[in-house]
Design an enzyme around this catalytic site. Structure first.
Site, mmCIF file in Angstrom:
data_model
loop_
_atom_site.group_PDB
_atom_site.id
_atom_site.type_symbol
_atom_site.label_atom_id
_atom_site.label_comp_id
_atom_site.label_asym_id
_atom_site.label_seq_id
_atom_site.Cartn_x
_atom_site.Cartn_y
_atom_site.Cartn_z
ATOM 1 N N TRP A 45 0.801 -2.061 15.945
ATOM 2 C CA TRP A 45 1.150 -1.932 14.518
ATOM 3 C C TRP A 45 1.972 -0.686 14.263
ATOM 4 C CZ3 TRP A 45 -0.094 1.356 10.315
ATOM 5 C CH2 TRP A 45 -0.909 2.433 10.613
ATOM 6 N N SER B 153 4.148 -1.519 -2.936
ATOM 7 C CA SER B 153 3.198 -0.403 -3.054
ATOM 8 C C SER B 153 3.741 0.699 -3.941
ATOM 9 C CB SER B 153 2.901 0.200 -1.681
ATOM 10 O OG SER B 153 2.199 -0.696 -0.895
ATOM 11 N N ARG C 176 -6.988 1.021 25.150
ATOM 12 C CA ARG C 176 -6.899 0.014 24.096
ATOM 13 C C ARG C 176 -5.679 -0.871 24.332
ATOM 14 N NH1 ARG C 176 -4.449 3.392 18.969
ATOM 15 N NH2 ARG C 176 -4.519 1.382 17.941
#
Lengths: 526, 297
Positions: free
Chosen positions: A143, A171, A451
């Site tokens: 991401w 936003s 990860r």
């Protein structure tokens, strides 16, 4: 501003559209808030399905469910969808619904812009989810979209960049609306330091959004031109620097994590005093602590980059600055505990989620402090320890606060009390399965599991299997929430205007459910 | 490698893997460098401090949760501020943080001091393998590419998974015990990260740039690590294996390496040791990324 709306105008407004067109053209803050909340829940389920696919693959070592290409796409989209599609819009939904009610305003300041800022989101979501089906699939760069990897991606990456642009515009418009509403439309007598804390935390969050969303837009635009127009912002061969992207991204990214947690602090600060039947301890220090966290968030970004190899002075500065954030965050936790101290507490579902929030969020705070220590971070950076850390603050933090807020204000939204038995089941399933899922990840990370891998060495097998079982339990538990909400919308015990015994604030002075138009005449706050 | 060296490695590695298995389930792998040891201790210190605070804060909170209940007849007090208490719980955490920052600062300064190397090795990250060049010190000139050695059948579940599944390579890095090894890192295509937990070393390998780090392993054995930065499809399949051997065994290994010059990746490596290396590799990177664009990943 427009505290009184002429009756005929309203009639016209209602008369004009029904059905779908009502929702597409609505400028009512309650309608828009509802749409934000539904949208974010749909995205939450979409991101959840992606997460469960990841966990299914990680149930055992070896490749069983998905190939690495798809695994990386799912990792990336899970992050983007949850951050930009689920958590952020959910908080904007709460802001839309509750801020005008809390400050005694008739609506948001820019009602039409409010409509637009919501309706930008579905196209962005379609771009994101649709990118799975273009040649090459969705972006698989994580991401964070680090180049040069993100420059290698197919057109799914371009769709993600445009989606981020659109969500950023949305936003920023939402944030401007909130700032103007709070600064200009408070009821007479509602001074800044009398505002509910939720409004304070959202005001500060809105400033953060206005400050950093353009930075993200700049970063992904530079990626876009690097990809297609021959620029070399992040390409060493052309005089650029891949690490420059990380600096820009995290200059956005660190304030971003506070964008996702400050409104949660606000929600919890509304709920704890209600169910402790005691005023919030240290209101002023809460405001100052929130502001300090926001200001500090601009000078800590490179703690996400300790392993890029920055000079010792840089590591020391960012380590010290990051550690400082523990002080205002600690003040908040102490204040909540002091609010509960010698209260007269009951534990309805909102309170359970709020107390659960404090407990589990604080664990994420502790691991955050451990991650702040640069030498330790060198070991745990990009491992499952970090995955555990940020899920403790984002799931147990932001998400649990959202659930707490949803149960708290559902009576105001629907006119019915939520079913306590279902709510409590949802809470206990969530908190147990959350910990079963994410607690073992600390051990995995410490022991050396990186990860963003679809496959791992054999010594990590047991904890991964456990985490997968927990994840499926956690995912399914969220359907209980859906059940609770649908049941509450369809019926249930009638809610009084003041739905909870000692709830304070203007939102509890209007009937439940809140009528379509409220505070057409501004209330006076003593 | 001499027989005794081989034996020593075998014993050390079996001991290491035994204690690692016992210990590394819940905590960092057993450290074999001074820095990794400091990191290990720092983490334990942090854990203890956090545990004490945890017990303090949640002791109070759960006491309150159980005793200050309406159902137990608790009547709410009405206090909502206390300047003294608020100052205390702002200042005390600051002092605790200073106590944490002090040892951490010392470790950072030591980690960052890469001077005085006995041997310098350059590691280059490729999608998806590591290339090593011994640039300076004993073994200078040795270069090889290190690939995952785990067979595809094990990954796809057609064969039993071996003990070192995904943590084994064809050509491991070999270094002498007790010598200061400086590691230069770069990458050929995207960012990778060279990570060996037992050494306390994790450093990103960034295309077009050189970063450095160092380690000095104090115990012979086989130490395993992985790429720690998402680098595309086979990110999970580019492990790192370092054999720390005695000085004699190292010399023997160096002598054995002499004639061998793997031809793999020759074109990307030709200018590796010249001043122009950065640019050359960056050029190569452009080539790779252009090629792989249509594929999507």
């Amino acid at each position: 501003m427009a505290a009184v709306i002429p009756e005929r105008l309203q009639e016209h407004h209602h008369g004009a559209h029904t059905g779908l067109m009502r929702w597409i053209t609505t400028t009512n803050h309650k309608d828009i808030g509802t749409m934000y909340l539904i949208f974010s829940f749909v995205m939450f389920l979409a991101g959840g399905v992606m997460a469960l696919t990841l966990r299914a693959e990680l149930f055992q070592p070896g490749l069983q469910v998905v190939q690495p290409e798809l695994f990386n796409q799912l990792t990336t989209l899970h992050g983007l969808v949850m951050v930009f599609g689920a958590i952020m819009p959910a908080f904007v939904g709460f802001a839309n619904w509750m801020i005008p009610l809390m400050i005694g305003a008739s609506d948001m300041a820019f009602a039409r812009m409010n409509n637009w800022s919501f309706w930008l989101l579905p196209p962005a979501a379609i771009l994101l989810i649709g990118s799975f089906f273009v040649p090459g699939g969705a972006t698989a760069a994580g991401w964070t979209l680090y180049p040069p990897l993100s420059v290698q991606m197919g057109m799914g990456m371009d769709l993600a960049i445009f989606a981020v642009h659109i969500m950023g515009v949305s936003s920023i418009m939402g944030a401007i609306n909130i700032v103007v509403t709070i600064l200009n439309m408070r009821a007479p007598g509602m001074t800044m330091m009398k505002m509910p804390l939720f409004c304070w935390t959202w005001l500060i969050t809105a400033y953060l959004l206005i400050a950093v969303m353009p930075v993200l837009a700049g970063a992904v635009t530079m990626l876009l031109t690097d990809r297609h127009f021959g620029t070399s912002f992040f390409n060493a061969a052309g005089g650029g620097d891949p690490v420059l992207y990380q600096h820009i991204f995290w200059f956005f990214g660190h304030p971003e994590v506070y964008i996702m947690i400050l409104p949660a602090f606000g929600i919890v600060s509304q709920i704890i005093p209600t169910f402790a039947r005691k005023p919030l301890f240290g209101y002023a220090s809460m405001v100052y602590a929130t502001s300090s966290i926001a200001i500090l968030s601009f000078i800590v970004w490179a703690h996400h980059m300790f392993t890029t190899g920055m000079p010792a002075a840089g590591q020391l500065f960012f380590m010290y600055a990051t550690m400082l954030i523990a002080v205002p965050t600690g003040v908040k936790v102490f204040n909540w505990v002091a609010t509960m101290w010698r209260g007269s507490m009951t534990f309805e579902t909102p309170m359970l989620f709020a107390v659960g929030f404090i407990f589990v969020f604080t664990m994420g705070g502790f691991t955050g402090l451990i991650c702040a220590i640069a030498p330790v971070d060198i070991q745990i950076h990009d491992t499952y320890y970090v995955v555990a850390h940020f899920h403790y603050v984002l799931v147990a933090g932001s998400l649990f606060a959202l659930f707490a807020g949803a149960y708290y204000w559902l009576p105001k939204w629907t006119g019915h009390m939520p079913d306590e038995r279902i709510g409590k089941l949802h809470f206990w399933c969530s908190i147990v399965f959350f910990n079963v899922t994410f607690f073992p990840m600390h051990f995995l990370g410490l022991a050396g599991m990186p990860r963003r891998v679809p496959d791992y060495a054999l010594q990590f097998a047991d904890f991964n299997a456990l985490a997968t079982i927990g994840a499926f339990g956690f995912g399914l538990s969220q359907l209980i929430f859906l059940w609770a909400v649908i049941k509450c919308v369809r019926g249930g015990e009638k809610a009084a205007a003041r739905s909870w015994e000692s709830a304070e604030g203007l939102e509890w002075t209007v009937p439940s459910p809140a009528p379509h138009h409220t505070f057409e005449e501004a209330p006076v706050v003593r | 490698m001499s027989l005794s060296g081989r034996l020593a490695v075998a014993v050390a590695s079996s001991l290491a893997s035994f204690s690692a298995a016992a210990q590394s389930r819940y905590n960092f792998q057993e450290p074999v460098t001074e820095i990794a040891g400091q990191i290990y201790d720092l983490h334990i210190l942090m854990l203890i401090i956090c545990l004490v605070i945890f017990i303090g804060v949640f002791g109070v909170m759960f006491w309150s949760v159980f005793h200050h209940r309406k159902s137990r007849g608790a009547v709410a007090a009405n206090f909502h501020e206390n300047t003294t208490v608020e100052i205390v719980w702002t200042v005390v955490p600051v002092l605790i943080l200073v106590g944490m920052a002090w040892p951490a600062t010392r470790t950072i300064l030591e980690m960052k001091d890469t001077s005085g190397a006995d041997i310098t090795i350059k590691a280059t990250g490729y999608q998806w393998k590591w290339g090593y060049d011994y640039l300076q010190g004993e073994g200078e000139g040795i270069r090889f590419v290190s690939n995952l050695a785990t067979p595809r059948d094990q990954i796809e579940g057609r064969a039993e998974k071996g003990e070192h599944y995904l943590l084994e390579v064809d050509n491991p890095v070999v270094v002498p015990v007790g010598k200061r090894i400086r590691l230069l890192l770069t990458a050929n295509d995207v960012i990778h990260a060279w990570w060996v937990p037992a050494f306390g070393v994790k450093q990103d390998a960034i295309p077009g740039f050189i970063r450095d780090t160092w380690f000095q392993a104090d115990k012979e054995g086989v130490y395993r690590g992985v790429c720690a930065e998402l680098c595309g499809r086979d990110h999970a399949y580019m492990p790192i294996e370092v054999h720390v051997v005695s000085a004699d065994a190292y010399s023997a290994w160096v002598a054995q390496q002499g004639p061998r010059q793997p031809a793999v990746e020759a074109e990307a490596e030709t200018e590796a040791e010249t001043e122009a290396e950065t640019e050359a590799e960056a050029d190569a990177e452009v080539g790779t990324s252009d090629e792989s664009k249509p594929a999507g990943v």
